[in-house]
Design a protein around this motif. Structure first.
Motif: not given
Length: 285
Positions: A229-236
């Motif tokens: 999966a590709l995920v975006e963390d809370h810093t972008g």
């Protein structure tokens, strides 16, 4: 139960309705996922395969139920159909159970970067039509999938972690790699011409994080062969992760740094040898 927190998650090429789907791993991922947005980037239900023969496992229905539950809990779920669930494209603009259906989308990261999101089959050359499998051959691809199922079943009985057999094979077939690289170039060129920072897609079952002359090519992989999966963390920052008995980060793209997916390393060693904490994905001093 431990949870996995991120801002956005992207999954594709699940192929529910086929025996190759690793639904149990995906179900575990979805049950632990805590995010604001979930993108289903095509080929979620393999309607093409189901039209030929009916095959369904209880875990496949549980995956659909979990997605609907996420939508009911307030997660924004966007479903972008692919070529194997193409009939769903006729429902673009509608919403079912809180799941929005769209032909594509533009995702804006928390850091301001903008990405087009699409399944990616529109980038197949007209004379090819069906991804890298045409180069490899349908018979060989089916044999790889059959072998992958048997090896996976044997390793589970022996309580051994998942082995990415198909990425080992793909990484040693020159024509398959040549097709993948040419595909990546076409996707990146399109994003560049649209004035976007990158493109997020699936389709070719080969997860990758790659900077291409200032444009990010982000492929979220699949849940048939690689379980990524590709995920975006809370810093972008965008991260490609493998999810099975062993969780492994495979690539990261922040504004400051792009660390590509170690495809060549994974081709030579099981994921168990490349297990890392996400925080360890940093440049060498």
């Amino acid at each position: 139960m431990a949870t996995f927190h991120c801002r956005s998650a992207f999954i594709s090429d699940v192929h529910l309705g086929t025996p190759d789907c690793k639904a149990s791993y995906l179900l575990d991922f979805l049950r632990k996922l805590r995010c604001e947005k979930l993108y289903l980037v095509g080929d979620i239900v393999d309607m093409e395969s189901l039209a030929r023969r009916t095959w369904w496992h209880a875990d496949h229905g549980a995956v659909i139920a979990e997605v609907l539950d996420l939508a009911q809990r307030g997660v924004e779920v966007i479903y972008i159909p692919g070529n194997h669930d193409a009939p769903m494209r006729g429902l673009a603009g509608q919403s079912f159970g809180g799941v929005k259906i769209a032909l594509d989308a533009v995702h804006e990261g928390v850091d301001g970067r903008r990405y087009r999101v699409s399944h990616g089959d529109e980038f197949d050359p007209e004379h090819v039509g069906r991804t890298w499998m045409v180069h490899l051959g349908e018979v060989m691809h089916r044999f790889i999938c059959w072998t992958n199922r048997r090896v996976h079943a044997m390793r589970r009985r022996l309580e051994l972690p998942y082995l990415p057999l198909s990425i080992i094979v793909k990484s040693h077939i020159g024509k398959a790699l040549a097709y993948i690289r040419a595909y990546e170039e076409r996707v990146a060129t399109d994003a560049r011409e649209r004035g976007l920072d990158g493109h997020i897609c699936g389709h070719i079952h080969f997860g990758h994080v790659r900077d291409m002359a200032g444009v990010l090519y982000l492929n979220d992989g699949d849940w048939v062969e690689h379980c990524t999966a590709l995920v975006e963390d809370h810093t972008g920052a965008m991260e490609l992760i493998h999810w099975s008995e062993q969780h492994a980060p495979l690539g990261r793209a922040s504004r400051e740094l792009v660390l590509p997916s170690p495809a060549s390393a994974l081709a030579l060693a099981p994921l168990t040898r490349s297990r890392l904490d996400l925080g360890e994905l940093r440049p060498a001093a």
